[in-house]
Design an enzyme around this catalytic site. Structure first.
Site, PDB file in Angstrom:
ATOM      1  N   LYS A  22       0.846  -1.205   0.000  1.00 50.42           N
ATOM      2  CA  LYS A  22       0.000   0.000   0.000  1.00 50.42           C
ATOM      3  C   LYS A  22       0.879   1.252   0.000  1.00 50.42           C
ATOM      4  O   LYS A  22       0.637   2.178  -0.781  1.00 50.42           O
ATOM      5  CB  LYS A  22      -0.878   0.015   1.252  1.00 50.42           C
ATOM      6  CG  LYS A  22      -1.539   1.357   1.543  1.00 50.42           C
ATOM      7  CD  LYS A  22      -2.380   1.345   2.795  1.00 50.42           C
ATOM      8  CE  LYS A  22      -1.610   1.586   4.035  1.00 50.42           C
ATOM      9  NZ  LYS A  22      -1.290   3.001   4.323  1.00 50.42           N
ATOM     10  N   ASN A  23       1.921   1.248   0.825  1.00 52.62           N
ATOM     11  CA  ASN A  23       2.701   2.483   0.994  1.00 52.62           C
ATOM     12  C   ASN A  23       3.684   2.722  -0.138  1.00 52.62           C
ATOM     13  O   ASN A  23       4.407   3.711  -0.139  1.00 52.62           O
ATOM     14  CB  ASN A  23       3.411   2.480   2.353  1.00 52.62           C
ATOM     15  CG  ASN A  23       2.397   2.588   3.480  1.00 52.62           C
ATOM     16  OD1 ASN A  23       1.221   2.877   3.248  1.00 52.62           O
ATOM     17  ND2 ASN A  23       2.827   2.324   4.696  1.00 52.62           N
ATOM     18  N   ARG A  92      -5.779  10.848   4.602  1.00 49.06           N
ATOM     19  CA  ARG A  92      -4.900  11.990   4.883  1.00 49.06           C
ATOM     20  C   ARG A  92      -3.599  11.916   4.109  1.00 49.06           C
ATOM     21  O   ARG A  92      -2.980  12.928   3.818  1.00 49.06           O
ATOM     22  CB  ARG A  92      -4.623  12.141   6.364  1.00 49.06           C
ATOM     23  CG  ARG A  92      -3.827  11.023   6.961  1.00 49.06           C
ATOM     24  CD  ARG A  92      -2.996  11.448   8.129  1.00 49.06           C
ATOM     25  NE  ARG A  92      -2.095  12.529   7.835  1.00 49.06           N
ATOM     26  CZ  ARG A  92      -0.923  12.387   7.212  1.00 49.06           C
ATOM     27  NH1 ARG A  92      -0.562  11.218   6.741  1.00 49.06           N
ATOM     28  NH2 ARG A  92      -0.135  13.419   7.003  1.00 49.06           N
ATOM     29  N   CYS A 116      -4.821  12.181  12.314  1.00 48.69           N
ATOM     30  CA  CYS A 116      -5.563  10.945  12.055  1.00 48.69           C
ATOM     31  C   CYS A 116      -5.585  10.185  13.383  1.00 48.69           C
ATOM     32  O   CYS A 116      -5.224  10.704  14.423  1.00 48.69           O
ATOM     33  CB  CYS A 116      -4.875  10.143  10.952  1.00 48.69           C
ATOM     34  SG  CYS A 116      -3.385   9.322  11.521  1.00 48.69           S
ATOM     35  N   ARG A 121      -0.556  14.784  12.389  1.00 50.45           N
ATOM     36  CA  ARG A 121       0.283  14.357  11.264  1.00 50.45           C
ATOM     37  C   ARG A 121       0.737  15.604  10.511  1.00 50.45           C
ATOM     38  O   ARG A 121       0.170  15.991   9.503  1.00 50.45           O
ATOM     39  CB  ARG A 121      -0.502  13.415  10.344  1.00 50.45           C
ATOM     40  CG  ARG A 121      -1.025  12.158  10.992  1.00 50.45           C
ATOM     41  CD  ARG A 121       0.023  11.160  11.424  1.00 50.45           C
ATOM     42  NE  ARG A 121       0.754  10.566  10.325  1.00 50.45           N
ATOM     43  CZ  ARG A 121       0.344   9.495   9.646  1.00 50.45           C
ATOM     44  NH1 ARG A 121      -0.824   8.963   9.917  1.00 50.45           N
ATOM     45  NH2 ARG A 121       1.079   9.001   8.667  1.00 50.45           N
ATOM     46  N   ASP A 124       4.747  20.014   7.755  1.00 55.97           N
ATOM     47  CA  ASP A 124       5.698  21.141   7.647  1.00 55.97           C
ATOM     48  C   ASP A 124       6.909  20.783   6.787  1.00 55.97           C
ATOM     49  O   ASP A 124       7.400  21.614   6.013  1.00 55.97           O
ATOM     50  CB  ASP A 124       6.135  21.602   9.036  1.00 55.97           C
ATOM     51  CG  ASP A 124       6.693  20.466   9.893  1.00 55.97           C
ATOM     52  OD1 ASP A 124       6.065  19.385   9.921  1.00 55.97           O
ATOM     53  OD2 ASP A 124       7.764  20.630  10.488  1.00 55.97           O
ATOM     54  N   ASP A 307       4.815   0.435  12.003  1.00 55.56           N
ATOM     55  CA  ASP A 307       3.587  -0.231  11.551  1.00 55.56           C
ATOM     56  C   ASP A 307       3.528  -1.686  11.997  1.00 55.56           C
ATOM     57  O   ASP A 307       2.451  -2.287  12.007  1.00 55.56           O
ATOM     58  CB  ASP A 307       3.473  -0.180  10.020  1.00 55.56           C
ATOM     59  CG  ASP A 307       3.401   1.243   9.513  1.00 55.56           C
ATOM     60  OD1 ASP A 307       3.571   1.453   8.308  1.00 55.56           O
ATOM     61  OD2 ASP A 307       3.182   2.151  10.340  1.00 55.56           O
ATOM     62  N   ARG A 399      -8.306  -0.703   4.869  1.00 55.89           N
ATOM     63  CA  ARG A 399      -7.454   0.312   4.225  1.00 55.89           C
ATOM     64  C   ARG A 399      -6.140  -0.307   3.755  1.00 55.89           C
ATOM     65  O   ARG A 399      -5.547   0.131   2.775  1.00 55.89           O
ATOM     66  CB  ARG A 399      -7.142   1.456   5.199  1.00 55.89           C
ATOM     67  CG  ARG A 399      -8.280   2.427   5.437  1.00 55.89           C
ATOM     68  CD  ARG A 399      -7.807   3.585   6.293  1.00 55.89           C
ATOM     69  NE  ARG A 399      -6.523   4.067   5.824  1.00 55.89           N
ATOM     70  CZ  ARG A 399      -5.539   4.471   6.650  1.00 55.89           C
ATOM     71  NH1 ARG A 399      -5.700   4.419   7.951  1.00 55.89           N
ATOM     72  NH2 ARG A 399      -4.397   4.903   6.155  1.00 55.89           N
TER      73      ARG A 399
HETATM   74  C1  EPZ Z   1       4.413   6.808   6.174  1.00 58.42           C
HETATM   75  O1  EPZ Z   1       3.660   7.834   6.797  1.00 58.42           O
HETATM   76  C2  EPZ Z   1       3.482   5.605   6.095  1.00 58.42           C
HETATM   77  N1  EPZ Z   1       2.310   5.948   5.302  1.00 58.42           N
HETATM   78  C3  EPZ Z   1       3.053   5.196   7.508  1.00 58.42           C
HETATM   79  O2  EPZ Z   1       2.274   4.020   7.387  1.00 58.42           O
HETATM   80  C4  EPZ Z   1       4.295   4.863   8.322  1.00 58.42           C
HETATM   81  O3  EPZ Z   1       3.908   4.558   9.634  1.00 58.42           O
HETATM   82  C5  EPZ Z   1       5.235   6.080   8.326  1.00 58.42           C
HETATM   83  O4  EPZ Z   1       5.550   6.452   6.956  1.00 58.42           O
HETATM   84  C6  EPZ Z   1       6.540   5.783   9.044  1.00 58.42           C
HETATM   85  O5  EPZ Z   1       7.168   4.713   8.458  1.00 58.42           O
HETATM   86  C7  EPZ Z   1       2.404   5.935   3.954  1.00 58.42           C
HETATM   87  O6  EPZ Z   1       3.455   5.707   3.392  1.00 58.42           O
HETATM   88  C8  EPZ Z   1       1.144   6.248   3.194  1.00 58.42           C
HETATM   89  P1  EPZ Z   1       6.559  10.141   8.190  1.00 58.42           P
HETATM   90  P2  EPZ Z   1       4.243   9.355   6.795  1.00 58.42           P
HETATM   91  O7  EPZ Z   1       6.388  11.421   7.464  1.00 58.42           O
HETATM   92  O8  EPZ Z   1       4.932   9.628   5.526  1.00 58.42           O
HETATM   93  C9  EPZ Z   1       6.807  13.454  11.535  1.00 58.42           C
HETATM   94  C10 EPZ Z   1       0.404   2.660   7.718  1.00 58.42           C
HETATM   95  O9  EPZ Z   1       0.003   2.088   8.749  1.00 58.42           O
HETATM   96  N2  EPZ Z   1       6.609  14.442  10.463  1.00 58.42           N
HETATM   97  O10 EPZ Z   1       7.766   9.301   7.904  1.00 58.42           O
HETATM   98  O11 EPZ Z   1       3.144  10.258   7.193  1.00 58.42           O
HETATM   99  C11 EPZ Z   1       5.550  12.632  11.792  1.00 58.42           C
HETATM  100  O12 EPZ Z   1       4.684  13.312  12.684  1.00 58.42           O
HETATM  101  C12 EPZ Z   1       0.881   4.088   7.788  1.00 58.42           C
HETATM  102  O13 EPZ Z   1       0.492   2.128   6.610  1.00 58.42           O
HETATM  103  C13 EPZ Z   1       6.730  15.804  10.764  1.00 58.42           C
HETATM  104  O14 EPZ Z   1       6.977  16.171  11.904  1.00 58.42           O
HETATM  105  O15 EPZ Z   1       5.272   9.245   7.978  1.00 58.42           O
HETATM  106  C14 EPZ Z   1       6.099  11.360  12.391  1.00 58.42           C
HETATM  107  O16 EPZ Z   1       6.331  11.557  13.773  1.00 58.42           O
HETATM  108  C15 EPZ Z   1       0.681   4.690   9.149  1.00 58.42           C
HETATM  109  N3  EPZ Z   1       6.541  16.705   9.759  1.00 58.42           N
HETATM  110  C16 EPZ Z   1       7.462  11.198  11.706  1.00 58.42           C
HETATM  111  O17 EPZ Z   1       7.748  12.479  11.108  1.00 58.42           O
HETATM  112  C17 EPZ Z   1       6.250  16.319   8.471  1.00 58.42           C
HETATM  113  O18 EPZ Z   1       6.103  17.195   7.583  1.00 58.42           O
HETATM  114  C18 EPZ Z   1       7.496  10.141  10.613  1.00 58.42           C
HETATM  115  O19 EPZ Z   1       6.434  10.439   9.755  1.00 58.42           O
HETATM  116  C19 EPZ Z   1       6.127  14.939   8.202  1.00 58.42           C
HETATM  117  C20 EPZ Z   1       6.312  14.025   9.203  1.00 58.42           C
END
Ligand code: EPZ
Length: 418
Positions: A22-23, A92, A116, A121, A124, A307, A399
């Site tokens: 999915k990701n 989202r 979410c 989420r 920035d 995950d 999902r």
């Molecule tokens: C991706 O989410 C995955 N989703 C998530 O899978 C996965 O848990 C996550 O990566 C971490 O591996 C998809 O790929 C669609 P991040 P993403 O940006 O991209 C912070 C599932 O269950 N952050 O790597 O949103 C954020 O808050 C889902 O399949 C900022 O602060 O994750 C988090 O603490 C859930 N500012 C950390 O970074 C930003 O602009 C990692 O988030 C972006 C992120």
């Protein structure tokens, strides 16, 4: 709403093929709009998040067609450059369309994705990346209007404050529309990023370094339709391994890349499972009670995947011995704990730390999923529990898992959707 009925305590035996990731599919579907042509994406699972992405593509003006596990996207001409609010709310992670829409059309309008079930989420880092490439970002009535100035997007150095998966992907896609070279530093190293790079290369983009912390994009190449087969879903694989660890038995997963799961298989081996990995396959046998393992800290890849934390916790909760989890990625990723405690689990949560004291055997209960991987964790726990469980909230599970009940039934589980 549908629910799962599970009769627990039945060991799992047999083979299961893991569907596409999915990701990986979500950013690849977004990337398909970069080129004025038709792309063919194979091993594309039929999931609600994928259907939401296909709806966004259709709204943008793409022709989208699914034939079995193959999705065809004709991005010859786009009619819109916005992601409708209802589709942003439905998924989202639709923010992943931002960079590609901007690169292709010069303007992108979308509502703030908000938080979410996992907590806030923020985006920035996504916005900082597209601003670095020259885009202007204005907040307008709860939404964002991003636009490319007259001079166009310009390649640059992007230093990500965190190795964010989504921000890395948005930066890669937006950089494809930027003049010159873009270097993304502190890029996320998840395997899905390398899969996205393979798709981008298939449409003629010049991208290198995915899988490492430094990704380089030579923008404004002549792009065309591409063909790609999506990598296997490593989190679905982790979930199925956790299910076998919880229920006992012996399973073989096909179509997986064990290298993507080494932190998960290492933990399950430490808990007493026998794991053998080979080319495209992972074999797991559990014939003794699970033990507690070393502290599990979730981290960006190649660390322990956040995950996989819920399903692995669900398996260990029904074992013996104590395991400490530290969830470093999301603020609210222990929503499955209260439900596991309704099954007799003994889990203590203090902030990011969860201490799981295995109770030997959980018992069935009426349960409700609150998020995608937490819902999968409840299925894992129910399979190993004594007696019947009923699990509601399958809209979360659907999902990210395609007909999970069929996969598990084929392994001998007594589970049905009602
Ligand atoms: C991706 O989410 C995955 N989703 C998530 O899978 C996965 O848990 C996550 O990566 C971490 O591996 C998809 O790929 C669609 P991040 P993403 O940006 O991209 C912070 C599932 O269950 N952050 O790597 O949103 C954020 O808050 C889902 O399949 C900022 O602060 O994750 C988090 O603490 C859930 N500012 C950390 O970074 C930003 O602009 C990692 O988030 C972006 C992120």
């Amino acid at each position: 709403m549908s629910a799962y009925l599970v009769e627990g305590g039945v060991p799992l035996y047999g083979e299961a093929r893991v569907h596409g990731a999915k990701n990986s599919v979500l950013p690849i579907l977004a990337a398909a709009i970069l080129c004025p042509g038709t792309s063919v994406i194979r091993n594309c699972p039929d999931l609600s998040d994928v259907r939401a992405s296909m709806a966004i593509l259709e709204h943008l003006g793409c022709g989208v067609r699914r034939e079995g596990d193959t999705v065809e996207v004709d991005a010859g001409s786009l009619l819109h450059n916005d992601v409708p609010d209802e589709l942003m709310r439905e998924m989202r992670s639709s923010v992943i369309f931002l960079g590609a829409i901007l690169a292709r059309t010069g303007e992108a309008v979308l509502s703030m994705p908000g938080g979410c079930e996992l907590g806030p989420r923020p985006i920035d880092l996504h916005l900082a990346a597209i601003r670095a490439l020259g885009a202007e970002v204005r907040e307008e009535g709860g939404g964002l209007r991003c636009s490319v100035p007259e001079r166009g997007l310009r390649g640059c150095e992007i230093d990500l404050a965190l190795p964010s998966v989504g921000a890395t992907e948005n930066a890669m896609l937006c950089a494809c529309g930027a003049e010159g070279t873009t270097v993304i530093n502190n890029a996320a190293r998840e395997p899905e990023i390398a899969d996205l790079q393979r798709f981008l290369r298939s449409i003629g983009a010049r991208v290198r370094g995915a899988g490492s912390s430094v990704i380089t994009v030579e923008g404004r190449q002549a792009l065309h339709g591409g063909t790609h087969t999506v990598m296997p879903d490593r989190i679905v694989a982790a979930t199925l391994l956790s299910a076998a660890a919880a229920a006992g038995g012996e399973v073989e997963l096909l179509g997986t890349d064990h290298r993507h799961l080494s932190t998960v298989t290492a933990a399950l081996m430490e808990a007493g499972c026998r794991v053998r990995s080979g080319e495209g396959r992972i074999h797991l046998r559990r014939d003794r009670p699970l033990k507690g393992v070393y502290p599990i800290h979730t981290a960006p890849y190649p660390g322990f995947p956040t995950d996989a934390q819920p399903p692995v916790m669900a398996a260990l909760a029904g074992g013996e011995g104590t395991t400490v989890f530290v969830e470093n990625m999301f603020e609210s990723r222990y929503r499955h704990v209260d439900e596991l405690c309704r099954m007799g689990a003994r889990i203590r949560v203090e902030g990011r730390v969860a201490v799981v004291c295995g109770v030997g055997r959980l018992h069935g209960a009426r349960l409700r999923a609150a998020d995608l991987r937490g819902g999968a964790a409840l299925v894992v726990a129910a399979l190993g529990a004594e007696g019947r469980s009923e699990i509601e909230g399958l809209e979360h599970v659907d999902r990210g898992y395609h007909r999970l009940e069929d996969t598990l039934t084929a392994l001998g589980a007594r589970i049905r959707r009602v």
